[in-house]
Design an enzyme around this catalytic site. Sequence first.
Site, PDB file in Angstrom:
ATOM      1  N   THR A  93      83.360  19.035  56.424  1.00 17.52           N
ATOM      2  CA  THR A  93      83.632  17.695  56.943  1.00 17.52           C
ATOM      3  C   THR A  93      85.133  17.407  56.999  1.00 17.52           C
ATOM      4  OG1 THR A  93      83.401  15.350  56.375  1.00 17.52           O
ATOM      5  CG2 THR A  93      83.283  16.884  54.562  1.00 17.52           C
ATOM      6  N   ASP A  94      85.508  16.494  57.885  1.00 17.13           N
ATOM      7  CA  ASP A  94      86.919  16.078  57.938  1.00 17.13           C
ATOM      8  C   ASP A  94      87.326  15.281  56.699  1.00 17.13           C
ATOM      9  OD1 ASP A  94      85.471  13.771  58.493  1.00 17.13           O
ATOM     10  OD2 ASP A  94      86.559  13.269  60.331  1.00 17.13           O
ATOM     11  N   GLU A  95      86.318  14.824  55.927  1.00 18.00           N
ATOM     12  CA  GLU A  95      86.641  13.989  54.761  1.00 18.00           C
ATOM     13  C   GLU A  95      87.400  14.748  53.683  1.00 18.00           C
ATOM     14  OE1 GLU A  95      83.669  11.542  53.129  1.00 18.00           O
ATOM     15  OE2 GLU A  95      82.791  11.056  55.060  1.00 18.00           O
TER      16      GLU A  95
ATOM     17  N   TYR B 196      81.452  12.894  46.949  1.00 14.51           N
ATOM     18  CA  TYR B 196      80.919  13.689  48.061  1.00 14.51           C
ATOM     19  C   TYR B 196      82.007  14.569  48.673  1.00 14.51           C
ATOM     20  CZ  TYR B 196      79.921  14.805  52.932  1.00 14.51           C
ATOM     21  OH  TYR B 196      79.806  15.473  54.126  1.00 14.51           O
TER      22      TYR B 196
ATOM     23  N   LYS C 173      82.558  18.709  48.768  1.00 19.08           N
ATOM     24  CA  LYS C 173      82.668  19.504  50.006  1.00 19.08           C
ATOM     25  C   LYS C 173      83.984  20.289  50.009  1.00 19.08           C
ATOM     26  CE  LYS C 173      80.250  19.659  53.116  1.00 19.08           C
ATOM     27  NZ  LYS C 173      79.050  20.507  53.393  1.00 19.08           N
TER      28      LYS C 173
HETATM   29  P1  NAD Z   1      71.575  15.272  55.850  1.00 18.58           P
HETATM   30  O1  NAD Z   1      71.717  14.578  54.546  1.00 18.58           O
HETATM   31  O2  NAD Z   1      70.950  14.555  56.978  1.00 18.58           O
HETATM   32  O3  NAD Z   1      70.753  16.631  55.649  1.00 18.58           O
HETATM   33  C1  NAD Z   1      70.946  17.478  54.551  1.00 18.58           C
HETATM   34  C2  NAD Z   1      69.731  18.396  54.455  1.00 18.58           C
HETATM   35  O4  NAD Z   1      69.965  19.297  53.361  1.00 18.58           O
HETATM   36  C3  NAD Z   1      68.423  17.662  54.158  1.00 18.58           C
HETATM   37  O5  NAD Z   1      67.401  18.122  55.001  1.00 18.58           O
HETATM   38  C4  NAD Z   1      68.129  18.011  52.704  1.00 18.58           C
HETATM   39  O6  NAD Z   1      66.731  18.056  52.415  1.00 18.58           O
HETATM   40  C5  NAD Z   1      68.773  19.380  52.592  1.00 18.58           C
HETATM   41  N1  NAD Z   1      69.133  19.707  51.215  1.00 18.58           N
HETATM   42  C6  NAD Z   1      69.802  18.937  50.312  1.00 18.58           C
HETATM   43  N2  NAD Z   1      69.924  19.583  49.152  1.00 18.58           N
HETATM   44  C7  NAD Z   1      69.352  20.793  49.307  1.00 18.58           C
HETATM   45  C8  NAD Z   1      69.180  21.906  48.467  1.00 18.58           C
HETATM   46  N3  NAD Z   1      69.623  21.912  47.203  1.00 18.58           N
HETATM   47  N4  NAD Z   1      68.542  22.995  48.948  1.00 18.58           N
HETATM   48  C9  NAD Z   1      68.073  23.014  50.225  1.00 18.58           C
HETATM   49  N5  NAD Z   1      68.197  21.982  51.064  1.00 18.58           N
HETATM   50  C10 NAD Z   1      68.831  20.874  50.605  1.00 18.58           C
HETATM   51  O7  NAD Z   1      73.030  15.769  56.212  1.00 18.58           O
HETATM   52  P2  NAD Z   1      73.736  15.927  57.647  1.00 18.58           P
HETATM   53  O8  NAD Z   1      74.343  14.638  58.030  1.00 18.58           O
HETATM   54  O9  NAD Z   1      72.814  16.606  58.576  1.00 18.58           O
HETATM   55  O10 NAD Z   1      74.919  16.913  57.247  1.00 18.58           O
HETATM   56  C11 NAD Z   1      74.730  18.315  57.310  1.00 18.58           C
HETATM   57  C12 NAD Z   1      76.014  19.005  56.917  1.00 18.58           C
HETATM   58  O11 NAD Z   1      77.044  18.608  57.805  1.00 18.58           O
HETATM   59  C13 NAD Z   1      76.511  18.656  55.527  1.00 18.58           C
HETATM   60  O12 NAD Z   1      77.038  19.824  54.952  1.00 18.58           O
HETATM   61  C14 NAD Z   1      77.596  17.624  55.755  1.00 18.58           C
HETATM   62  O13 NAD Z   1      78.552  17.684  54.733  1.00 18.58           O
HETATM   63  C15 NAD Z   1      78.164  18.104  57.075  1.00 18.58           C
HETATM   64  N6  NAD Z   1      78.771  17.079  57.940  1.00 18.58           N
HETATM   65  C16 NAD Z   1      78.090  15.958  58.268  1.00 18.58           C
HETATM   66  C17 NAD Z   1      78.658  15.045  59.158  1.00 18.58           C
HETATM   67  C18 NAD Z   1      77.925  13.792  59.585  1.00 18.58           C
HETATM   68  O14 NAD Z   1      78.514  12.961  60.285  1.00 18.58           O
HETATM   69  N7  NAD Z   1      76.676  13.606  59.228  1.00 18.58           N
HETATM   70  C19 NAD Z   1      79.931  15.285  59.676  1.00 18.58           C
HETATM   71  C20 NAD Z   1      80.617  16.458  59.293  1.00 18.58           C
HETATM   72  C21 NAD Z   1      80.021  17.351  58.436  1.00 18.58           C
HETATM   73  O1  DAU Z   2      83.477  12.212  58.605  1.00 19.26           O
HETATM   74  C1  DAU Z   2      82.347  12.991  58.403  1.00 19.26           C
HETATM   75  C2  DAU Z   2      81.413  12.307  57.424  1.00 19.26           C
HETATM   76  O2  DAU Z   2      80.804  11.240  58.148  1.00 19.26           O
HETATM   77  C3  DAU Z   2      80.363  13.243  56.851  1.00 19.26           C
HETATM   78  O3  DAU Z   2      80.980  14.208  56.067  1.00 19.26           O
HETATM   79  C4  DAU Z   2      79.329  12.473  56.016  1.00 19.26           C
HETATM   80  O4  DAU Z   2      78.297  13.346  55.616  1.00 19.26           O
HETATM   81  C5  DAU Z   2      78.750  11.375  56.868  1.00 19.26           C
HETATM   82  O5  DAU Z   2      77.860  10.589  56.085  1.00 19.26           O
HETATM   83  C6  DAU Z   2      79.865  10.489  57.417  1.00 19.26           C
HETATM   84  O6  DAU Z   2      80.531   9.798  56.317  1.00 19.26           O
HETATM   85  P1  DAU Z   2      80.924   8.237  56.424  1.00 19.26           P
HETATM   86  O7  DAU Z   2      81.029   7.716  55.055  1.00 19.26           O
HETATM   87  O8  DAU Z   2      82.057   8.053  57.357  1.00 19.26           O
HETATM   88  O9  DAU Z   2      79.581   7.707  57.188  1.00 19.26           O
HETATM   89  P2  DAU Z   2      78.674   6.410  56.983  1.00 19.26           P
HETATM   90  O10 DAU Z   2      77.662   6.448  58.089  1.00 19.26           O
HETATM   91  O11 DAU Z   2      78.180   6.261  55.605  1.00 19.26           O
HETATM   92  O12 DAU Z   2      79.698   5.226  57.261  1.00 19.26           O
HETATM   93  C7  DAU Z   2      80.472   5.149  58.438  1.00 19.26           C
HETATM   94  C8  DAU Z   2      81.408   3.968  58.308  1.00 19.26           C
HETATM   95  O13 DAU Z   2      80.645   2.749  58.343  1.00 19.26           O
HETATM   96  C9  DAU Z   2      82.164   3.924  57.002  1.00 19.26           C
HETATM   97  O14 DAU Z   2      83.461   3.409  57.257  1.00 19.26           O
HETATM   98  C10 DAU Z   2      81.368   2.941  56.124  1.00 19.26           C
HETATM   99  C11 DAU Z   2      80.829   1.970  57.152  1.00 19.26           C
HETATM  100  N1  DAU Z   2      79.515   1.350  56.858  1.00 19.26           N
HETATM  101  C12 DAU Z   2      78.484   2.165  56.460  1.00 19.26           C
HETATM  102  C13 DAU Z   2      77.239   1.642  56.250  1.00 19.26           C
HETATM  103  C14 DAU Z   2      76.083   2.508  55.798  1.00 19.26           C
HETATM  104  C15 DAU Z   2      79.319  -0.005  57.064  1.00 19.26           C
HETATM  105  O15 DAU Z   2      80.252  -0.747  57.453  1.00 19.26           O
HETATM  106  N2  DAU Z   2      78.079  -0.527  56.876  1.00 19.26           N
HETATM  107  C16 DAU Z   2      77.010   0.218  56.459  1.00 19.26           C
HETATM  108  O16 DAU Z   2      75.905  -0.321  56.310  1.00 19.26           O
END
Ligand code: NAD
Ligand code: DAU
Length: 389
Positions: free
Chosen positions: A178-180, A205, A209
């Site tokens: 992630t970019d975080e 988190y 990562k």
């Molecule tokens: P998500 O939470 O929707 O899915 C995670 C999945 O991993 C789930 O299906 C969960 O059951 C599975 N999981 C969790 N723990 C596990 C374990 N111990 N063994 C096997 N499976 C397990 O997450 P996502 O949003 O799809 O993110 C996927 C990946 O992408 C993550 O590594 C996250 O850090 C990265 N990522 C997410 C975003 C975003 O915007 N969502 C952006 C950049 C990177």
């Molecule tokens: O940047 C990549 C990341 O993006 C991933 O690594 C994470 O897995 C993914 O969850 C996401 O992280 P964020 O914390 O940015 O996403 P989230 O959807 O939780 O929140 C997005 C923005 O919205 C953040 O600034 C918090 C805000 N927010 C979130 C929720 C749930 C609100 O204002 N209201 C809300 O109810």
Amino acid sequence: MNLPDGLYDSVRKLALDRHQTVTSLMEQSLRRIVNEQTVSEAARAASASAALPDAQIPAKLLVTGGAGFIGSNFAHWLVANTDSTVTVLDKLTYAGNRESLAGLPEDRVRLVVGDICDADLVDSLVKDTDAVVHFAAESHNDNSLNDPSPFIQTNLVGTYTLLQAVRAHDKRFHHISTDEVYGDLELDDPERFHEYTPYNPSSPYSSSKAGSDLLVRAWVRSFGVRATISNCSNNYGPYQHIEKFIPRQITNILSGLRPKLYGSGENVRDWIHVDDHNSAVWTILTRGRMGETYLIGADGERNNKQVLEDILRLLGQPADAYDLVRDRPGHDLRYAIDSTKLRSELGWLPKYRSFSEGLAATIEWYKNNESWWRGAKEATEAMYAKQGQ
Ligand code: NAD
Ligand code: DAU
């Protein structure tokens, strides 16, 4: 200064004419710059693709976390765009849902329910695959603030377990990050994150990562593991858990609840459609240079208030029909990705050019798939209510 009436009118007309000429000249040159940028971006991509290394296509893939948001979209994307077969390894935590894989052909995609920290299971699955794409993680910042322990276990110990298995069986590994890991930027900072930005994570988190990325780098350097890493910005699209910002607000409105904006809503995220993330992952998996990190982003910076106003407009609600709620502790202010390396070296380009269109399609998906999310709504909102959000 007082001017005689006639002279005032002449000066005003001259000024207006000049203003219009200057404005139209500015518009023309702006259009030229935009065209040139589009053309030069396409040209850069074309010349990069002329020089691309041959793609190494894995026939059998192990996709961890493939029942989660991005991983399940990856399985759908692979079925539609490749001939590879997919084994999904997923623990089906609260964030995983086998329904996200429903409808995929059984001879192409199978689900193994299990934990990436289970070394024996991981070893047997890795042995029987050509490449591993590692999505599995605890992924929600707010949850990591309430209880960091599963984040440390899955994101660090789970990644370590996979690395030991790919090392033992000499398999290709792609790590999804992630970019975080880079922390955050000021709103007016002209900089964006790039591959050499120092790590500076803010939450349990993002630090877990960051730690998992460093494990991958160490296994590349010390043990010669054939791995790549990608760090992507915020994804949106179908099958995203309703704890996350965009689906939470959509499903709130569809449930007659008011959307909730943290703090003042000025935090900026750099949105990318999940299919664009996944096409980039495939590009890196098949053509990326071993040991390299690639940042994935689609130039989609928007603050949370703007995104929420878009959602409200698309669902026919007044622009102010939301509540401001308690801010997230340590809330990162702004993320922004510079994906020049991925675009120029590997010729990747995003397909989704309009955030509003992608958002409208995502809203339609949640409208049409209430059975997929309804069961989780009450518990998710109860959790947020407890923390004043
Ligand atoms: P998500 O939470 O929707 O899915 C995670 C999945 O991993 C789930 O299906 C969960 O059951 C599975 N999981 C969790 N723990 C596990 C374990 N111990 N063994 C096997 N499976 C397990 O997450 P996502 O949003 O799809 O993110 C996927 C990946 O992408 C993550 O590594 C996250 O850090 C990265 N990522 C997410 C975003 C975003 O915007 N969502 C952006 C950049 C990177
Ligand atoms: O940047 C990549 C990341 O993006 C991933 O690594 C994470 O897995 C993914 O969850 C996401 O992280 P964020 O914390 O940015 O996403 P989230 O959807 O939780 O929140 C997005 C923005 O919205 C953040 O600034 C918090 C805000 N927010 C979130 C929720 C749930 C609100 O204002 N209201 C809300 O109810």
